[in-house]
Design an enzyme around this catalytic site. Structure first.
Site, mmCIF file in Angstrom:
data_model
loop_
_atom_site.group_PDB
_atom_site.id
_atom_site.type_symbol
_atom_site.label_atom_id
_atom_site.label_comp_id
_atom_site.label_asym_id
_atom_site.label_seq_id
_atom_site.Cartn_x
_atom_site.Cartn_y
_atom_site.Cartn_z
ATOM 1 N N TYR A 9 -0.402 12.444 14.284
ATOM 2 C CA TYR A 9 0.336 11.390 13.570
ATOM 3 C C TYR A 9 0.755 10.277 14.534
ATOM 4 O O TYR A 9 0.511 9.094 14.288
ATOM 5 C CB TYR A 9 1.568 12.023 12.911
ATOM 6 C CG TYR A 9 2.461 11.060 12.157
ATOM 7 C CD1 TYR A 9 2.010 10.412 11.010
ATOM 8 C CD2 TYR A 9 3.776 10.830 12.573
ATOM 9 C CE1 TYR A 9 2.839 9.557 10.297
ATOM 10 C CE2 TYR A 9 4.616 9.978 11.855
ATOM 11 C CZ TYR A 9 4.138 9.345 10.719
ATOM 12 O OH TYR A 9 4.974 8.489 10.023
ATOM 13 N N ALA A 29 2.107 2.594 -2.829
ATOM 14 C CA ALA A 29 3.198 2.200 -3.743
ATOM 15 C C ALA A 29 3.451 3.236 -4.828
ATOM 16 O O ALA A 29 4.282 3.015 -5.700
ATOM 17 C CB ALA A 29 2.856 0.847 -4.378
ATOM 18 N N SER A 30 2.735 4.366 -4.774
ATOM 19 C CA SER A 30 2.895 5.348 -5.858
ATOM 20 C C SER A 30 4.071 6.288 -5.634
ATOM 21 O O SER A 30 4.532 6.939 -6.572
ATOM 22 C CB SER A 30 1.606 6.176 -5.993
ATOM 23 O OG SER A 30 1.294 6.804 -4.766
ATOM 24 N N GLY A 36 7.222 3.160 -0.371
ATOM 25 C CA GLY A 36 6.426 2.064 -0.942
ATOM 26 C C GLY A 36 6.807 1.790 -2.386
ATOM 27 O O GLY A 36 6.918 0.630 -2.804
ATOM 28 N N THR A 79 0.860 -1.188 0.000
ATOM 29 C CA THR A 79 0.000 0.000 0.000
ATOM 30 C C THR A 79 0.903 1.247 0.000
ATOM 31 O O THR A 79 2.007 1.216 0.541
ATOM 32 C CB THR A 79 -0.948 0.025 1.216
ATOM 33 O OG1 THR A 79 -0.184 0.193 2.408
ATOM 34 C CG2 THR A 79 -1.791 -1.238 1.298
#
Ligand SMILES: NC(=O)c1ccc[n+]([C@@H]2O[C@H](COP(=O)([O-])OP(=O)(O)OC[C@H]3O[C@@H](n4cnc5c(N)ncnc54)[C@H](OP(=O)(O)O)[C@@H]3O)[C@@H](O)[C@H]2O)c1
Length: 277
Positions: A175, A31-32, A36, A29
């Site tokens: 976060y 991965a763009s 990732g 997840t």
């Protein structure tokens, strides 16, 4: 050099990585971009079929094209991890199309760094970090875990943060809490799924120079490249340790447990005061 001392990276031998992942189905997840993307490329180059998930379709397609150009196998799935029904549908579709997911790299994430006095009218900062960093991954795993357990085989690598291995630092409440929630969730679930052959690795990733860390001024702070961070992920996939953290987080944590007041004051007077600049 400083990076090497602070964060010695572990890169598995090419043959060990190939043996571990060749023929396996690995879902990444986020991965763009960043970590990732670099991890997906390394895992695919070693022979895994990688399933690439993120929101930016064009960027995912480009990652997949690069992988295929190098002879690897990649499939693209556009999905917003905060759309929980779509995430459940994604999980079912992946199992239907690929039969199984051997390894999940839970990497998609969002970071927000904001002082609390600028957050009073920003409740959405807290809900959206929880959605991306906690609830989305939980939704995905609720769909994938039954299959992993039934197959008596599976590995989940969670890309967590070094911040969870340190005394809480100012400005990172949204976060830190959201990453902490998933960290605890996964480590708790790990105690139940181990008997079925499903293992987990929590990677307490140090600073990595990506678009996520770019808006914060970390100039002068040694950090990893996305490729070095991807090497740590590959190491997690090969060796399946329970945890990977920078070596010094153990002593810092032990010291701050012993001297909790001093650690708190350091954060308040050092980082806390600076954060108000
Ligand atoms: N960089 C650091 O210093 C650092 C340190 C410790 C831990 N980490 C962790 O490492 C992971 C990767 O971070 P990075 O530094 O590589 O950041 P990045 O370059 O910003 O990449 C984040 C990835 O997550 C995806 N993503 C974000 N929101 C999403 C959503 N709602 N649905 C689906 N995908 C989503 C993004 O893709 P789209 O935008 O295309 O959706 C992107 O591929 C995160 O979990 C982060 O918390 C980073």
């Amino acid at each position: 050099m400083a990076t090497r001392i602070f964060y010695p990276t572990s890169r598995p031998r090419e043959k060990a990585l190939r043996n571990a992942v060749s023929g396996s189905v690995i879902l990444v997840t986020g991965a763009s971009h960043g970590i990732g993307k670099a991890a997906a490329k390394k895992l695919a180059a070693a022979g895994a079929t990688v399933l690439l998930v993120a929101r930016s379709l064009e960027d995912l397609e480009q990652v997949a094209a690069d992988i295929r150009e190098g002879g690897g196998s990649a499939h693209v799935y556009r999905c917003d991890i905060t759309e929980f029904d779509a995430v459940e549908e994604l999980g079912r579709r992946l199992l239907a199309e690929h039969g199984r997911v051997d390894v999940l790299i839970n990497n998609a994430g969002r970071s927000i760094r904001r002082p609390i006095d600028e957050s009073y009218d920003r409740f959405h900062d807290f809900t959206r970090t929880m959605d991306v960093n906690y609830l989305g991954p939980v939704r995905l795993l609720l769909t994938l875990l039954p299959s992993m357990r039934e197959n008596r085989h599976g590995h989940i690598v969670n890309i967590s943060t070094w911040g969870l291995r340190m005394p809480p630092a100012p400005r990172w409440a949204a976060y830190g809490a959201s990453k902490g929630a998933f960290d605890i969730w996964l480590r708790t679930v790990a105690t139940e799924i181990a008997a079925d052959g499903v293992t987990t690795t929590s990677v307490y990733m140090p600073l990595v120079h990506t678009r996520m860390s770019a808006p914060t001024d970390f100039s002068g702070v040694p950090g990893l490249t996305a490729e070095e961070a991807a090497d740590l992920i590959c190491h997690a996939v090969v060796a399946r340790p329970i945890e990977i953290s920078p070596w010094w987080t153990g002593p810092v944590q032990a010291l701050s447990d012993l001297r909790r007041g001093a650690a708190q004051r350091f954060m308040e007077r050092g980082l806390g005061r600076r954060s108000g600049e």
